[in-house]
Write a protein that holds these residues in place. Structure first.
Motif, mmCIF file in Angstrom:
data_model
loop_
_atom_site.group_PDB
_atom_site.id
_atom_site.type_symbol
_atom_site.label_atom_id
_atom_site.label_comp_id
_atom_site.label_asym_id
_atom_site.label_seq_id
_atom_site.Cartn_x
_atom_site.Cartn_y
_atom_site.Cartn_z
ATOM 1 N N GLN A 67 0.848 -1.189 0.000
ATOM 2 C CA GLN A 67 0.000 0.000 0.000
ATOM 3 C C GLN A 67 0.889 1.246 0.000
ATOM 4 O O GLN A 67 1.782 1.370 0.839
ATOM 5 C CB GLN A 67 -0.923 0.021 1.215
ATOM 6 N N ARG A 68 0.620 2.150 -0.921
ATOM 7 C CA ARG A 68 1.436 3.356 -1.010
ATOM 8 C C ARG A 68 1.066 4.326 0.105
ATOM 9 O O ARG A 68 -0.101 4.718 0.229
ATOM 10 C CB ARG A 68 1.236 4.027 -2.373
ATOM 11 N N PRO A 69 2.038 4.722 0.921
ATOM 12 C CA PRO A 69 1.748 5.628 2.047
ATOM 13 C C PRO A 69 1.251 6.984 1.565
ATOM 14 O O PRO A 69 1.783 7.560 0.613
ATOM 15 C CB PRO A 69 3.106 5.764 2.748
ATOM 16 N N ARG A 70 0.235 7.485 2.257
ATOM 17 C CA ARG A 70 -0.270 8.828 1.942
ATOM 18 C C ARG A 70 0.609 9.907 2.581
ATOM 19 O O ARG A 70 0.686 11.019 2.080
ATOM 20 C CB ARG A 70 -1.709 8.966 2.424
ATOM 21 N N ARG A 71 1.247 9.554 3.715
ATOM 22 C CA ARG A 71 2.199 10.452 4.363
ATOM 23 C C ARG A 71 3.370 9.621 4.848
ATOM 24 O O ARG A 71 3.191 8.510 5.348
ATOM 25 C CB ARG A 71 1.577 11.198 5.552
ATOM 26 N N MET A 72 4.586 10.162 4.714
ATOM 27 C CA MET A 72 5.786 9.437 5.130
ATOM 28 C C MET A 72 6.732 10.390 5.823
ATOM 29 O O MET A 72 6.929 11.526 5.379
ATOM 30 C CB MET A 72 6.465 8.812 3.909
ATOM 31 N N LEU A 73 7.345 9.935 6.932
ATOM 32 C CA LEU A 73 8.336 10.715 7.673
ATOM 33 C C LEU A 73 9.646 9.942 7.709
ATOM 34 O O LEU A 73 9.682 8.792 8.151
ATOM 35 C CB LEU A 73 7.860 10.985 9.100
ATOM 36 N N ASP A 74 10.719 10.577 7.260
ATOM 37 C CA ASP A 74 12.070 10.011 7.343
ATOM 38 C C ASP A 74 12.813 10.812 8.399
ATOM 39 O O ASP A 74 13.265 11.931 8.153
ATOM 40 C CB ASP A 74 12.752 10.107 5.977
ATOM 41 N N MET A 75 12.934 10.235 9.607
ATOM 42 C CA MET A 75 13.547 10.937 10.738
ATOM 43 C C MET A 75 15.029 10.598 10.793
ATOM 44 O O MET A 75 15.414 9.442 10.967
ATOM 45 C CB MET A 75 12.867 10.515 12.038
ATOM 46 N N GLY A 76 15.889 11.614 10.658
ATOM 47 C CA GLY A 76 17.332 11.388 10.562
ATOM 48 C C GLY A 76 17.676 11.036 9.137
ATOM 49 O O GLY A 76 18.331 10.031 8.856
ATOM 50 N N THR A 77 17.275 11.871 8.210
ATOM 51 C CA THR A 77 17.286 11.525 6.784
ATOM 52 C C THR A 77 18.677 11.356 6.181
ATOM 53 O O THR A 77 18.840 10.651 5.204
ATOM 54 C CB THR A 77 16.485 12.569 5.986
#
Length: 297
Positions: free
Chosen positions: A155-165
């Motif tokens: 399932q394609r995420p509607r929102r994504m967070l990359d913490m420490g990118t």
């Protein structure tokens, strides 16, 4: 290809946040001033770097020890200085071997020198070595790429967070796999700048927002995300457990990496206490990537 001439070098150990300042203080020294990460066993990303001055003839050791001691003092550091002789070799070939492309699921991470090697149908990520962490070659980054690929297939995420990118590689991978509403955050402004540049180079401008943030509770990261990824280290992952867990939407997933096999039990216990469920682990070269989920109810 002919070998390069031989070189000599003098190096000063500095924290990553002082690399640019050290290079500025050295100015136009030698024939080149460069820097690189000091890799350490058992550490996914090292905070320690070396600033290196290259010469085409043996430098005056006493003079350079004095000069680098002054630079260290200006930066508030105890001087750790090294001299080395670099014999002739094919540096272009050496760099290309070290930065060889890698495949992780559908993702293909490559440098500019391998642009013609991208397989048909691959989700290509152009990433040259730089000041920010994350080239795809570290076992922890590889594990995250595999986890992102599998989750985005479902399932394609509607929102994504990359913490420490770091370099932005994981945020870009999610974007290539169809994720939307992507935020790439890092405590290091250099990493944020590098991420923004990599996003543009990969044709993803407007799809990823890069910003400087040190904790998940930062108001600019507010809300819930279908996918949260944090490839850092075990200690900060423990400290951020509550904050990261709160960012995971019902039915969403959290991918954690940057931890050794022996650290897994601690991380699992800490995140289970927040209500998340361990779904999968990916092991590679002694490093573990963990995939958690939050129940929909």
């Amino acid at each position: 290809m002919p070998l390069s001439p031989e070189f000599w070098s003098v190096e000063l150990d500095v924290p990553v946040g002082l690399v640019a300042a050290a290079e500025d203080l050295l100015g136009e020294a030698g024939i080149a001033v460069t820097s690189y990460e000091v890799l350490k066993p058992g550490v996914a990303v090292s905070p320690d770097w070396r600033v290196q001055v290259l010469f085409d003839a043996p430098p005056d050791e006493a003079a350079w020890r004095a000069r680098l001691a002054e630079v260290a003092a200006a930066l508030g550091l105890a001087p750790v200085i090294r001299f080395a002789h670099l014999p002739p070799q094919d540096w272009v070939r050496h760099t290309n071997v070290v930065n060889a492309p890698i495949a992780a699921g559908r993702f293909f991470v490559f440098g500019s020198h391998d642009a013609d090697a991208v397989p048909p149908g691959a989700l290509a990520l152009l990433l040259d070595a730089g000041l920010a962490f994350g080239t795809g070659r570290a076992p922890s980054t590889y594990g995250c790429l595999m986890a992102i690929d599998a989750l985005c297939r479902r399932q394609r995420p509607r929102r994504m967070l990359d913490m420490g990118t770091g370099s932005g590689i994981l945020a870009m991978a999610a974007a290539k796999a169809g994720a939307r509403g992507i935020v790439a955050a890092d405590i290091d402004p250099v990493a944020v700048a590098v991420t923004a540049a990599n996003v543009r180079r990969n044709g993803l401008a407007g799809r990823i927002r890069a910003l400087t943030a040190s904790r998940p509770a930062d108001p600019r990261l507010a809300g819930r995300y279908d996918l949260v990824v944090a490839n850092i280290l075990a200690d900060p992952l423990c400290r951020m457990a509550t904050g990261l867990a709160r960012r995971v939407a019902p039915g969403g997933h959290l991918v954690l990496s940057g931890l050794l096999a022996r650290e897994e039990r601690l991380i699992v216990a800490r995140y289970r206490a927040t209500g998340l469920v361990l779904q999968r682990r990916i092991a590679r070269e002694g490093w573990h990537t963990l995939v958690f989920s939050r129940r929909r109810s």
